[in-house]
Design an enzyme around this catalytic site. Structure first.
Site, PDB file in Angstrom:
ATOM      1  N   GLU A   1      23.993  10.865  14.869  1.00 17.03           N
ATOM      2  CA  GLU A   1      25.150   9.915  14.399  1.00 17.03           C
ATOM      3  C   GLU A   1      24.638   9.105  13.483  1.00 17.03           C
ATOM      4  OE1 GLU A   1      28.043  10.317  16.242  1.00 17.03           O
ATOM      5  OE2 GLU A   1      29.269   8.542  15.827  1.00 17.03           O
TER       6      GLU A   1
ATOM      7  N   LYS B   1      34.381   5.871  28.222  1.00 17.14           N
ATOM      8  CA  LYS B   1      34.433   4.749  27.269  1.00 17.14           C
ATOM      9  C   LYS B   1      34.302   3.570  28.003  1.00 17.14           C
ATOM     10  CE  LYS B   1      36.828   6.315  23.597  1.00 17.14           C
ATOM     11  NZ  LYS B   1      36.367   5.953  22.106  1.00 17.14           N
TER      12      LYS B   1
ATOM     13  N   GLU C   1      23.504   9.183  27.800  1.00 15.47           N
ATOM     14  CA  GLU C   1      23.076   8.707  26.570  1.00 15.47           C
ATOM     15  C   GLU C   1      24.225   7.798  26.079  1.00 15.47           C
ATOM     16  OE1 GLU C   1      22.625  11.962  23.565  1.00 15.47           O
ATOM     17  OE2 GLU C   1      22.465  13.048  25.137  1.00 15.47           O
TER      18      GLU C   1
ATOM     19  N   GLU D   1       0.815  -1.201   0.010  1.00 13.16           N
ATOM     20  CA  GLU D   1      -0.110   0.003  -0.152  1.00 13.16           C
ATOM     21  C   GLU D   1       0.935   1.246   0.250  1.00 13.16           C
ATOM     22  OE1 GLU D   1      -2.817   0.653  -0.568  1.00 13.16           O
ATOM     23  OE2 GLU D   1      -3.489   2.437   0.272  1.00 13.16           O
ATOM     24  N   TYR D   2       2.064   1.060   0.773  1.00 11.69           N
ATOM     25  CA  TYR D   2       2.904   2.202   0.639  1.00 11.69           C
ATOM     26  C   TYR D   2       3.412   2.347  -0.620  1.00 11.69           C
ATOM     27  CZ  TYR D   2       6.807   5.487   2.059  1.00 11.69           C
ATOM     28  OH  TYR D   2       7.716   6.312   2.151  1.00 11.69           O
ATOM     29  N   ASP D   3       3.982   1.399  -1.027  1.00  9.47           N
ATOM     30  CA  ASP D   3       4.480   1.519  -2.497  1.00  9.47           C
ATOM     31  C   ASP D   3       3.447   2.227  -3.658  1.00  9.47           C
ATOM     32  OD1 ASP D   3       6.719   0.359  -1.747  1.00  9.47           O
ATOM     33  OD2 ASP D   3       6.225  -1.731  -2.453  1.00  9.47           O
TER      34      ASP D   3
ATOM     35  N   LYS E   1      27.124   6.314  23.398  1.00 12.84           N
ATOM     36  CA  LYS E   1      28.162   6.963  22.568  1.00 12.84           C
ATOM     37  C   LYS E   1      27.974   6.071  21.476  1.00 12.84           C
ATOM     38  CE  LYS E   1      31.738   9.468  21.447  1.00 12.84           C
ATOM     39  NZ  LYS E   1      31.835   9.154  20.130  1.00 12.84           N
TER      40      LYS E   1
ATOM     41  N   ARG F   1      31.111  16.565   9.788  1.00 12.12           N
ATOM     42  CA  ARG F   1      31.806  17.591  10.957  1.00 12.12           C
ATOM     43  C   ARG F   1      32.811  18.020  10.192  1.00 12.12           C
ATOM     44  NH1 ARG F   1      33.244  14.514  15.323  1.00 12.12           N
ATOM     45  NH2 ARG F   1      31.614  15.337  16.630  1.00 12.12           N
TER      46      ARG F   1
ATOM     47  N   ILE G   1      33.789  15.626  21.522  1.00 15.80           N
ATOM     48  CA  ILE G   1      33.400  15.449  22.827  1.00 15.80           C
ATOM     49  C   ILE G   1      34.988  15.213  23.668  1.00 15.80           C
ATOM     50  CG2 ILE G   1      32.668  13.195  22.550  1.00 15.80           C
ATOM     51  CD1 ILE G   1      30.493  13.935  24.530  1.00 15.80           C
TER      52      ILE G   1
HETATM   53  N1  5U1 Z   1      24.916  10.627  22.509  1.00 17.17           N
HETATM   54  C1  5U1 Z   1      25.793  11.416  22.190  1.00 17.17           C
HETATM   55  N2  5U1 Z   1      26.866  11.210  21.430  1.00 17.17           N
HETATM   56  N3  5U1 Z   1      27.567  12.400  21.045  1.00 17.17           N
HETATM   57  C2  5U1 Z   1      28.723  12.762  20.185  1.00 17.17           C
HETATM   58  N4  5U1 Z   1      26.146  12.605  22.309  1.00 17.17           N
HETATM   59  C3  5U1 Z   1      26.932  13.391  21.865  1.00 17.17           C
HETATM   60  N5  5U1 Z   1      27.354  14.844  22.042  1.00 17.17           N
HETATM   61  C4  5U1 Z   1      28.567  15.043  21.145  1.00 17.17           C
HETATM   62  C5  5U1 Z   1      29.172  14.110  20.481  1.00 17.17           C
HETATM   63  C6  5U1 Z   1      30.598  14.171  19.918  1.00 17.17           C
HETATM   64  O1  5U1 Z   1      29.053  16.324  21.245  1.00 17.17           O
HETATM   65  C7  5U1 Z   1      28.403  17.285  21.699  1.00 17.17           C
HETATM   66  C8  5U1 Z   1      28.582  17.118  23.541  1.00 17.17           C
HETATM   67  C9  5U1 Z   1      29.010  18.467  21.378  1.00 17.17           C
END
Ligand code: 5U1
Length: 680
Positions: free
Chosen positions: A176, A317, A117, A33-35, A119, A140, A81
């Protein structure tokens, strides 16, 4: 209807369904249906090109091959970070202490609130939305200037082309792009099947896909995205905390990871680091740590930045999932089905939280492609519950000549010929159960927790039983006596008696377990359960035709052929008969579709989280499945119940968010009772 109005309706509908499908994992309409809606919009736009807007779902995969990427100057620098590499609790405590010092808080000031959160191990991206429409995506780069990767990013289904709700004039979302582990494994599996180069890890694959000059190639890579912050924002009174900002981003339809929490003080950080560390292997994607951020934006502003890193955040880490080490040698291992796998013997190395000294090289083709030779420095990867593997070598000349590895022409265990099927990739020992290695693996599989569950029958004992000539076939397990067992090296009388008791207990089993334990190629635990449910009796499975087998859910021609082939071999039928003669039994039709057992959870999906007071996770799963229910790994709108125990995590939060019914163990047990009017 006016074409412009219809096109706008279709765009809105397609955005809404794409969000449900990609972000909430909860589609409301079938793919077909989406298609159909998509094609209707495409036809309208072809007839009236002026209706083709930048945010149209038809515009995801229409970029052209580029000569190079155009530089993009970030309106707000894209910071990196600070990393805390002390992977112990001290790393979290040091961050809290530093923040308190820099805020000049007195020692007795209350604990600070932090947003925690994951990473993600991927590539940082900034997404610029103007009036709610995605207009630019940039990498970036050096933090000041990145590259315009808009047309590649538009191919990622999880990234909305238009934000939901009342979007601000300018909203730049930072996050990300990553690749899920199962998508990565699947991609590599396909590469292996095609005899093509495999990818090293999900992060490099995701980053490579985003920086592809041909967006059609990016579109073929299964990429995902999580939003975690903001860049340039105009005309929006952003929330006062980081955690509320993430909630707002989720409301705009952006994917935000559910594994996050607001915690208090250093103890809260340490607890989050530990909890996510415990969960790391079970996550569907790679993480290299967790991130702590001071939750209140006003405090973030007071703390400010040092060079390119904010003082209010840190990435704490976990031990790395890839390490370099020396390849000391290459041996081969013979698997249950005779597959010969080259195994790297490594200088022991700590990777992904354990010490690894053996890692798979998969097959001869992969080994050659990676070009590894004994004496090389190699990269070892151990992520999730995937077995450790060698993913490549450090390039460079070898000081001395080292010959290339060659597959043995005869099995190192039984001396039978080693052959490779025509057009196939794997080399196999042709010895079958004559081969002690295959016999050992077959026994270990048979005794496994999810098969016949014979407690105490592990590697060492199986080696002794097979090498000592005590066992040649599976049924002979049940003819072992106390005297024979107690005569084994280091086998105490009590252990022998325990093993005999475990063997005796295993005689009472289920058809699904029995089918799985036979080790039929292509028949995993799920297929064995499907077969048992569909046929209800062993003889019906053994005598089923290819067509009948393919009536079973998820059984295709390859699996059906493998089952047929297995039961066509007289020696396999003999093994089955001997096991039955040894007293192995089950209730035929138990839990099968053809039996009228009560199925109070038929058609329902449940999710388990936390530790239940009396049931183990496997026991709870078995109970749910025997009542006709399914157990899923994550909570979505399709989930009927979440069963939560002690230390329930983000799944419980998600259940509450979605209004899914939450039960404790007693509630689950009550659900399992057939309804009073269930007259089966
Ligand atoms: N979850 C998360 N990953 N991360 C990567 N938050 C987050 N914030 C980042 C980075 C490089 O940078 C801000 C603290 C500026």
């Amino acid at each position: 209807m006016d074409p412009a109005l219809r096109a706008a309706d279709l765009r809105a509908l397609l955005h809404q369904h794409a969000h449900r499908y990609y972000v909430l994992d909860d589609p409301q309409i079938p793919d077909a249906e989406y298609d159909r809606l998509f094609q209707e919009l495409q036809a309208l736009e072809d007839a009236h090109p002026a209706l083709r807007t930048a945010d149209s779902p038809t515009q995801r995969v229409l970029g052209r091959v580029l000569d190079g990427f155009v530089p993009v100057r970030h309106q707000v620098p894209m910071l990196s970070i600070r990393t805390e590499t002390d992977t112990t609790a001290a790393g979290a405590e040091a961050f809290d202490a530093r923040v308190r010092r820099e805020l000049e808080l007195p020692t007795d000031a209350p604990a600070l609130a932090y947003a925690c959160e994951l990473k993600f191990d991927g590539l940082a991206i900034g997404l610029r939305y103007e009036q709610g429409v995605l207009v630019q995506a940039a990498t970036r780069g050096d933090g000041e200037t990145g590259e315009d990767v808009t047309q590649n990013i538009r191919t990622i289904g999880q990234i909305p082309l238009r934000l939901q709700g009342k979007a601000p004039p300018v909203l730049e979302v930072r996050g990300e792009v990553y690749m899920r582990r199962d998508h990565f494994e699947h991609l590599n599996e396909r590469q292996r099947e095609k005899g093509e180069k495999t990818y090293i890890n999900p992060r490099n694959t995701a980053a490579g896909a985003v920086r592809q000059l041909d967006p059609a190639i990016t579109a073929e890579r299964p990429l995902s995205f999580f939003a975690y912050g903001l860049g340039d924002v105009q005309g929006w009174a952003r929330p006062a905390t980081h955690s509320a900002t993430l909630d707002a981003l989720a409301d705009f339809g952006l994917p935000v990871c559910a594994d996050r929490a607001v915690v208090e003080g250093a103890a809260g950080l340490v607890d989050f680091h530990r909890r996510m560390g415990d969960k790391r292997d079970a996550l569907p994607f790679d993480i290299d740590g967790v991130v702590y951020k001071v939750d209140r934006i006003e405090l973030q502003q007071r703390l400010g930045f040092v060079t390119r890193e904010p003082r209010w955040a840190v990435a704490h880490k976990y031990p790395a999932q890839e390490q370099l080490t020396l390849l000391r040698g290459i041996e081969v291992q013979v698997g249950r089905t005779g597959k010969i796998t080259p195994v790297a013997k490594l200088e022991p190395v700590f990777v992904g939280g354990t010490t690894v000294s053996n890692a798979t090289l998969h097959n001869l083709f992969e080994l050659r492609r990676k070009g590894v030779r004994v004496g090389d420095q190699v990269i070892v990867r151990r992520a999730g519950d995937v077995i450790p593997e060698v993913v490549g070598r450090v390039p460079g000349a070898r000081p001395v000549y080292v010959p290339n590895f060659r597959m043995p022409t005869v099995c190192p265990v039984c001396g039978s010929q080693v052959l490779r099927e025509k057009g196939g990739i794997d080399h196999r020992c042709t010895g079958g159960l004559f081969c002690a290695a295959q016999r050992k693996q077959a026994l270990l599989h048979f005794a496994g927790r999810r098969a016949m569950d014979i407690e105490g029958l592990g590697d060492k004992l199986v080696d002794q039983l097979v090498d000592g000539g005590l066992i040649r076939t599976l049924p002979e397990l049940y003819t072992l006596g106390l005297a024979k067992l107690a005569a084994l090296d280091r086998m105490a009388d009590k252990s022998a008696a325990n093993l005999l008791a475990a063997l005796d207990k295993s005689r009472q089993t289920t058809l699904a377990r029995f089918l799985y334990s036979l080790g039929i190629r292509q028949v995993g635990e799920a297929t064995a359960k499907d077969l048992a449910r569909h046929f209800g009796a062993l003889d019906r499975v053994m005598d089923a035709s290819l067509d009948q087998l393919q009536q079973v859910v998820d059984v295709g021609p390859v699996v059906a052929q493998s089952i047929r082939h297995f039961f066509e071999q007289p020696h396999n039928r003999e093994v089955v008969e001997q096991l039955r003669a040894a007293g192995v039994h089950w209730d035929e039709h138990e839990g099968s579709d053809i039996a009228n057992t009560p199925q109070p959870l038929a058609g329902q999906t449940l999710v388990l989280t936390g530790t239940l007071p009396t049931l183990t996770r496997d026991q709870a799963k078995a109970l749910i499945e025997s009542a006709g229910g399914k157990v899923a790994g994550s909570v979505s709108k399709k989930t009927q119940h979440v069963v939560a125990g002690a230390e329930a995590g983000s799944k419980l939060d998600r259940a509450r968010e979605l209004g899914v019914n939450v039960l404790d163990e007693a509630g689950l047990l009550a659900l399992l009772q057939p309804a009073p009017d269930d007259t089966h």
